[in-house]
Scaffold this active site. Sequence first.
Site, PDB file in Angstrom:
ATOM      1  N   GLY A 190      18.319   2.528 -13.820  1.00  0.00           N
ATOM      2  CA  GLY A 190      19.211   2.502 -12.666  1.00  0.00           C
ATOM      3  C   GLY A 190      19.052   3.722 -11.795  1.00  0.00           C
ATOM      4  O   GLY A 190      17.929   4.202 -11.583  1.00  0.00           O
ATOM      5  N   TYR A 216      -5.120  -1.583   1.742  1.00  0.00           N
ATOM      6  CA  TYR A 216      -5.232  -1.318   0.299  1.00  0.00           C
ATOM      7  C   TYR A 216      -5.387  -2.608  -0.489  1.00  0.00           C
ATOM      8  O   TYR A 216      -4.994  -3.679  -0.050  1.00  0.00           O
ATOM      9  CB  TYR A 216      -4.042  -0.511  -0.235  1.00  0.00           C
ATOM     10  CG  TYR A 216      -2.695  -1.215  -0.237  1.00  0.00           C
ATOM     11  CD1 TYR A 216      -1.828  -1.062   0.825  1.00  0.00           C
ATOM     12  CD2 TYR A 216      -2.276  -2.010  -1.313  1.00  0.00           C
ATOM     13  CE1 TYR A 216      -0.576  -1.679   0.831  1.00  0.00           C
ATOM     14  CE2 TYR A 216      -1.041  -2.631  -1.322  1.00  0.00           C
ATOM     15  CZ  TYR A 216      -0.195  -2.465  -0.239  1.00  0.00           C
ATOM     16  OH  TYR A 216       1.029  -3.078  -0.230  1.00  0.00           O
ATOM     17  N   ASP A 245      10.816   0.474  -1.676  1.00  0.00           N
ATOM     18  CA  ASP A 245      10.980   0.389  -0.215  1.00  0.00           C
ATOM     19  C   ASP A 245      12.120  -0.573   0.126  1.00  0.00           C
ATOM     20  O   ASP A 245      12.908  -0.333   1.039  1.00  0.00           O
ATOM     21  CB  ASP A 245       9.685  -0.102   0.443  1.00  0.00           C
ATOM     22  CG  ASP A 245       8.472   0.653  -0.064  1.00  0.00           C
ATOM     23  OD1 ASP A 245       8.633   1.831  -0.434  1.00  0.00           O
ATOM     24  OD2 ASP A 245       7.376   0.067  -0.115  1.00  0.00           O
TER      25      ASP A 245
HETATM   26  O1  KDG Z   1       5.671   1.106  -2.019  1.00  0.00           O
HETATM   27  C1  KDG Z   1       4.666   0.175  -1.808  1.00  0.00           C
HETATM   28  C2  KDG Z   1       3.601   0.943  -1.133  1.00  0.00           C
HETATM   29  O2  KDG Z   1       3.058   1.845  -2.028  1.00  0.00           O
HETATM   30  C3  KDG Z   1       2.529   0.130  -0.555  1.00  0.00           C
HETATM   31  O3  KDG Z   1       2.998  -0.837   0.327  1.00  0.00           O
HETATM   32  C4  KDG Z   1       1.453   0.995   0.037  1.00  0.00           C
HETATM   33  O4  KDG Z   1       2.640   2.495   1.444  1.00  0.00           O
HETATM   34  C5  KDG Z   1       1.859   2.323   0.570  1.00  0.00           C
HETATM   35  C6  KDG Z   1       1.219   3.501  -0.008  1.00  0.00           C
HETATM   36  O5  KDG Z   1       0.816   4.334   0.775  1.00  0.00           O
HETATM   37  O6  KDG Z   1       1.111   3.610  -1.217  1.00  0.00           O
END
Ligand code: KDG
Length: 308
Positions: free
Chosen positions: A226, A86, A253
Amino acid sequence: DFDIVALGEPLVEMNQTHKGQLQYLQGFGGDTSNAVIAAARQGARCAYLTRVGNDAFGAQFLDLWASEGVDTSGVQRDDDAHTGLYFVQHGPDGHAFSYLRRGSAASLMTPALLDSGLIERSQFLHVSGISMAISTSACDTVFAAIERAHAAGAQVSLDSNLRLRLWPVDRARAILRETMREADLFLPSMDDMQHLTGNDDPERTLDWIRDGGAAGVVVLKLGKDGSIIDDGKTRTPVAALRVDAVDATGAGDCFAGSLLARRCQGDSWEDAVRYANAAAALSTLGYGAVDPLPRTEQVLARLKSLAE
Ligand code: KDG
């Protein structure tokens, strides 16, 4: 044996270095891969289950996980499919993603991926909405993984990570509702839930989740406001940390991986969420999903400075 095994799709990241310019810095991403690297940086023993291409990017990922101490014995390689990719572009409204992932190696995973037996040797299995959205065989793999986890006494952690470019909202709602019932820990974001339920009230959202049959601990993430921990009896709000974010890619993540790591180290839910908040905030101070993921010393220093 392992604290956490995650299952999903790693994606090569091409991150725009300057707003408006056509220059990209290569890094690594993919929600569950980010989470497991974040957990490893907090001292957890981790493994990853996926399928990558037999290409240069697949090899780079294997090197990355090895260098982060993440076990790759369950990673498959595919001669005919590529590793997903991406691009992130930074604009006035935050970041925008462009994906090249259809037909990727990870999307071709099947339940045979689970034969490595890693789930049976782990305390937590971590999966996400993306793990299930990339293809029907990946979705089948996640359900089979959850079954294995239950049978082996491992706990299941689920991050909602809704990506409506990957599946229609009705299917996403049906599958996520079914999976959240199986989860010992459910990590929905308010944004994702708003798309699924149509309401923007945290309390009503938690009611929707409970009425839908979720029986585990739920941590609803409210972004700048939060999060709320709902352990089935009480709902406890935990404030977020304010930082000047440079790039929020992968912050959620980092939150998931850090939270799981701290639970494995014996933290209470409140302490683990507070820790994960600090870790996620620190992860936004640099560009890219993986590079700025903090280590234990940095997070503890941050928490200490807040307490002073
Ligand atoms: O949370 C970050 C992710 O969005 C990125 O690393 C890409 O896993 C991903 C996705 O499918 O959007």
